[in-house]
Structures are given as C-alpha cells and as structure tokens.
Design an enzyme around this catalytic site. Structure first.
Site, PDB file in Angstrom:
ATOM      1  N   SER A 149     -14.858 -20.115  10.275  1.00  0.00           N
ATOM      2  CA  SER A 149     -14.349 -18.946   9.551  1.00  0.00           C
ATOM      3  C   SER A 149     -13.742 -19.423   8.254  1.00  0.00           C
ATOM      4  O   SER A 149     -12.980 -20.394   8.247  1.00  0.00           O
ATOM      5  CB  SER A 149     -13.272 -18.240  10.363  1.00  0.00           C
ATOM      6  OG  SER A 149     -12.549 -17.342   9.538  1.00  0.00           O
ATOM      7  N   TYR A 170      -6.177 -19.723  15.996  1.00  0.00           N
ATOM      8  CA  TYR A 170      -7.488 -19.433  15.388  1.00  0.00           C
ATOM      9  C   TYR A 170      -7.772 -20.443  14.279  1.00  0.00           C
ATOM     10  O   TYR A 170      -8.854 -21.039  14.234  1.00  0.00           O
ATOM     11  CB  TYR A 170      -7.474 -18.002  14.842  1.00  0.00           C
ATOM     12  CG  TYR A 170      -8.800 -17.500  14.322  1.00  0.00           C
ATOM     13  CD1 TYR A 170      -9.770 -17.015  15.194  1.00  0.00           C
ATOM     14  CD2 TYR A 170      -9.084 -17.475  12.958  1.00  0.00           C
ATOM     15  CE1 TYR A 170     -10.985 -16.522  14.717  1.00  0.00           C
ATOM     16  CE2 TYR A 170     -10.291 -16.984  12.474  1.00  0.00           C
ATOM     17  CZ  TYR A 170     -11.243 -16.512  13.357  1.00  0.00           C
ATOM     18  OH  TYR A 170     -12.445 -16.030  12.883  1.00  0.00           O
TER      19      TYR A 170
HETATM   20  N1  NAD Z   1     -15.770 -10.591  11.940  1.00  0.00           N
HETATM   21  C1  NAD Z   1     -15.193 -11.378  11.044  1.00  0.00           C
HETATM   22  O1  NAD Z   1     -14.578 -10.901  10.075  1.00  0.00           O
HETATM   23  C2  NAD Z   1     -15.304 -12.872  11.174  1.00  0.00           C
HETATM   24  C3  NAD Z   1     -14.943 -13.661  10.061  1.00  0.00           C
HETATM   25  C4  NAD Z   1     -15.066 -15.046  10.164  1.00  0.00           C
HETATM   26  C5  NAD Z   1     -15.515 -15.615  11.342  1.00  0.00           C
HETATM   27  N2  NAD Z   1     -15.844 -14.822  12.406  1.00  0.00           N
HETATM   28  C6  NAD Z   1     -16.325 -15.504  13.623  1.00  0.00           C
HETATM   29  O2  NAD Z   1     -17.613 -15.004  13.953  1.00  0.00           O
HETATM   30  C7  NAD Z   1     -17.846 -15.174  15.357  1.00  0.00           C
HETATM   31  C8  NAD Z   1     -18.444 -13.897  15.923  1.00  0.00           C
HETATM   32  O3  NAD Z   1     -17.497 -12.851  15.871  1.00  0.00           O
HETATM   33  P1  NAD Z   1     -17.890 -11.322  15.542  1.00  0.00           P
HETATM   34  O4  NAD Z   1     -17.455 -11.054  14.158  1.00  0.00           O
HETATM   35  O5  NAD Z   1     -19.303 -11.089  15.909  1.00  0.00           O
HETATM   36  O6  NAD Z   1     -16.894 -10.543  16.512  1.00  0.00           O
HETATM   37  P2  NAD Z   1     -17.156  -9.762  17.892  1.00  0.00           P
HETATM   38  O7  NAD Z   1     -15.810  -9.568  18.493  1.00  0.00           O
HETATM   39  O8  NAD Z   1     -17.984  -8.553  17.648  1.00  0.00           O
HETATM   40  O9  NAD Z   1     -18.048 -10.758  18.755  1.00  0.00           O
HETATM   41  C9  NAD Z   1     -17.519 -11.837  19.470  1.00  0.00           C
HETATM   42  C10 NAD Z   1     -18.269 -11.928  20.793  1.00  0.00           C
HETATM   43  O10 NAD Z   1     -17.774 -13.060  21.532  1.00  0.00           O
HETATM   44  C11 NAD Z   1     -17.598 -12.665  22.883  1.00  0.00           C
HETATM   45  N3  NAD Z   1     -16.611 -13.523  23.543  1.00  0.00           N
HETATM   46  C12 NAD Z   1     -15.279 -13.582  23.289  1.00  0.00           C
HETATM   47  N4  NAD Z   1     -14.684 -14.466  24.116  1.00  0.00           N
HETATM   48  C13 NAD Z   1     -15.668 -14.995  24.887  1.00  0.00           C
HETATM   49  C14 NAD Z   1     -15.685 -15.960  25.938  1.00  0.00           C
HETATM   50  N5  NAD Z   1     -14.544 -16.538  26.361  1.00  0.00           N
HETATM   51  N6  NAD Z   1     -16.865 -16.281  26.498  1.00  0.00           N
HETATM   52  C15 NAD Z   1     -18.026 -15.673  26.084  1.00  0.00           C
HETATM   53  N7  NAD Z   1     -18.060 -14.725  25.121  1.00  0.00           N
HETATM   54  C16 NAD Z   1     -16.900 -14.393  24.529  1.00  0.00           C
HETATM   55  C17 NAD Z   1     -17.145 -11.216  22.780  1.00  0.00           C
HETATM   56  O11 NAD Z   1     -17.275 -10.486  24.002  1.00  0.00           O
HETATM   57  C18 NAD Z   1     -18.039 -10.681  21.666  1.00  0.00           C
HETATM   58  O12 NAD Z   1     -19.271 -10.216  22.149  1.00  0.00           O
HETATM   59  C19 NAD Z   1     -16.493 -15.592  15.942  1.00  0.00           C
HETATM   60  O13 NAD Z   1     -16.486 -16.985  16.161  1.00  0.00           O
HETATM   61  C20 NAD Z   1     -15.511 -15.227  14.848  1.00  0.00           C
HETATM   62  O14 NAD Z   1     -14.331 -16.006  14.895  1.00  0.00           O
HETATM   63  C21 NAD Z   1     -15.751 -13.466  12.349  1.00  0.00           C
END
Ligand code: NAD
Length: 286
Positions: A149, A170
């Site tokens: 991130s 995080y």
């Molecule tokens: N959305 C943002 O703004 C953003 C920005 C930077 C980085 N990210 C990173 O992107 C990645 C994806 O996130 P997203 O934006 O799709 O959010 P999201 O919440 O839609 O998806 C995350 C997924 O991970 C699953 N998950 C969480 N804990 C888990 C576990 N212990 N075991 C298995 N599955 C698990 C959730 O159920 C969900 O389906 C993450 O690593 C997040 O930190 C997101």
C-alpha cells in the site's frame, strides 16, 4: 492466446474488491484461478469483510469467462489452511504458475492493541503464508505478486497516531511486505522465479468505502459520509482523482503475472496516481 494462457494463479482475498478484479482480468487472459477468502469478519476491523456469497460470485464470474476456478474458504493467518487450499486447487487444476498474495484488512482508528497484531497477522503473515504454501508447487520461471500500500509506505500515513494501533500495524505489515519481496526476489532469482510488490493508492473497494476510512479522511466531522470523504480523497494523490479502480491494479498484476515481465523482479510497483511522489518525505536518491 491470452496473455496468461492456461496459467494457474493462486489469489488470496479473492471474494471481492481487488482480488475479484485480479481473478477476472487474469481469467479474461486465459488463466484458471485458485482463490481463497476468509468470508468472515475480524472483530478489530470495523467494517464487514467478504461473505461466502461474494466468493461464490467471483467463481461464477470466472466460469462465465470460460475459465475454471477453485474457490475455497481459508484464513491467510493459518498456514495449514493455505497449504491445504493450494494442494486441493493444484489437484483439480493440474499446476500452479503464480501467486497473488493480497488479502488484507485495515483496522484503523482503534486503540485496541489487538488491532496492531491482527493487521500484522493478515497483511504480512498472510503474504508469507501464501508464498510458503505455493512455493513447493511453483516451477522455475513462476511469478509472485504481493500487495502492499502506498499509504503504508509513507511515514505519517496509516502510522499516524490518529489512525490508532491498527494503522500502525497496517504500516508495519506493508513495509514488511515491501522488504520481504525485495529479499524474496534475490532468493528466488536463481530459479527464475520473480517476486514483485504492487502498492495501490486509494482504491474503489469496500475497504475504502467504509465508515472507518471516511472518519480518517474527515476527522473534522463526527459522522462523515462518503460524499464528505470524496472531497478529501484527492488530497492523497498528485493526479486529480480521489481513487483508482480495482481494474487499474489488476492491469499491473496481469503484467507481473505474465511472461511479458519475465525479467522484472524485486520491483515496488506503485499504482498510485502520483501519491508517493507527492507525499514522499524526501527526494529519493533514484
Ligand atoms: N482499497 C484501498 O484503498 C487500498 C489501498 C492500498 C492497498 N490496499 C490493499 O489491497 C488489498 C486488497 O484490498 P481491497 O481494497 O480489495 O479491500 P477488500 O476489503 O474489498 O478486500 C480484501 C479481501 O481480503 C479478504 N480477507 C481479509 N482478511 C482475510 C483473511 N484473514 N484470510 C483470507 N481473506 C481475508 C476479505 O474478506 C476481502 O475479500 C489489501 O491488501 C489492501 O491492504 C487497498
């Protein structure tokens, strides 16, 4: 021929958001998918995670594209569960060519110390466990992609004390992912296996579209709405957008999984609308 024709890709957090976008983009280009998701909530993380129905929907959408997907409930904090899921997926789909380790939580805004540990357990240990489960199956020339991130990499981002101990966890986890990928790339280079990180800015998923996140972006309001947060989101980026789409991250992941990037390894690939260059603490040396 697709860009990842007949490759099998293991994706964590595949039920929704970026994980689903990766599954669909890779399937469009000819891949089959082994996808896991917790499909349950984590108490310190104050927004709902995916559901079993979300995971089933990803499977349905991949199959609609004419590809196969083994979708399983598994917790990335549990190395045995990931090992079993990968073994089952490989038994059904015949091989494994790539890993996209990207399941994540973002438990901002709580002073509960458990939030620090939960963020590390999912956002770093989960990446480690995914690699650990996949490595015995990966052939030479395989590809590993981990999601960090850009906010986690910027000092004063999610490790700002106002974000609470979950934010600190995080940031710690995302920095650790970046470091892990760097040294993993070196370790696996003799086998031609590549390891790269993608670092998204705000991305239009449930993680961003949550009350938790609205409160971090609008600390001036007691009960900020999405409309309130939309006014603040662009401050993160140099380009005039508040967020990118999951498909923008999937485009980078597709490139890194494909053989087009066969000599790209150890890369910290920011898909961040200029967030890092805007907010970096000092001039980089490169
Ligand atoms: N959305 C943002 O703004 C953003 C920005 C930077 C980085 N990210 C990173 O992107 C990645 C994806 O996130 P997203 O934006 O799709 O959010 P999201 O919440 O839609 O998806 C995350 C997924 O991970 C699953 N998950 C969480 N804990 C888990 C576990 N212990 N075991 C298995 N599955 C698990 C959730 O159920 C969900 O389906 C993450 O690593 C997040 O930190 C997101």
């Amino acid at each position: 021929m697709g860009r990842v024709q007949d490759k099998v890709v293991f994706i964590t957090g595949a039920a929704r958001g970026q994980g689903r976008a990766h599954a669909l983009r890779l399937a469009q280009e000819g891949a089959d998918i082994i996808g896991v998701d917790l499909c349950a909530d984590i108490p310190t993380n104050d927004y709902a995670l995916a559901t079993p129905e979300d995971l089933a929907e990803t499977v349905r959408l991949v199959e609609k594209l004419g590809r196969r997907m083994v979708g399983l409930r598994a917790d990335v904090r549990d190395p045995g569960a990931l090992r079993d899921a990968v073994a089952q997926g490989v038994a059904e789909l015949g091989r494994l060519d790539a890993v996209v380790a990207q399941a994540g939580i973002c438990p901002l805004g709580t002073q509960d110390p458990q939030a620090f540990l939960d963020a590390v357990a999912v956002d770093f240990n989960g990446v480690f466990h995914a690699v650990q489960a996949a490595l015995p199956h990966l052939p030479d020339g395989a590809s590993i992609v981990a999601t960090g991130s850009v906010a986690g990499l910027l000092p004063g981002g999610t490790d700002n004390p106002a974000m609470g101990f979950g934010g600190l966890g995080y940031s710690w986890a995302k920095r650790a992912v970046a470091s892990f990928v760097h040294d993993l790339a070196l370790t696996l280079a003799p086998r031609g296996i590549r390891a790269n990180a993608v670092h998204p800015t705000n991305t239009n998923t449930a993680m961003l579209n949550s009350d938790v996140m609205y409160r971090q972006f609008r600390p001036d309001l007691a009960h900020p709405t999405r409309d309130d947060a939309l006014l603040a989101f662009p401050a993160m980026n140099a380009m005039p957008v508040g967020f990118v789409e999951p498909e923008d991250i999937a485009a980078a992941v597709l490139f890194l999984v494909s053989d087009e990037s066969r000599f790209v390894t150890g890369l910290q690939m920011r898909v961040d609308a200029g967030s890092y260059v805007k907010n970096r603490p000092q001039q980089p040396v490169f």
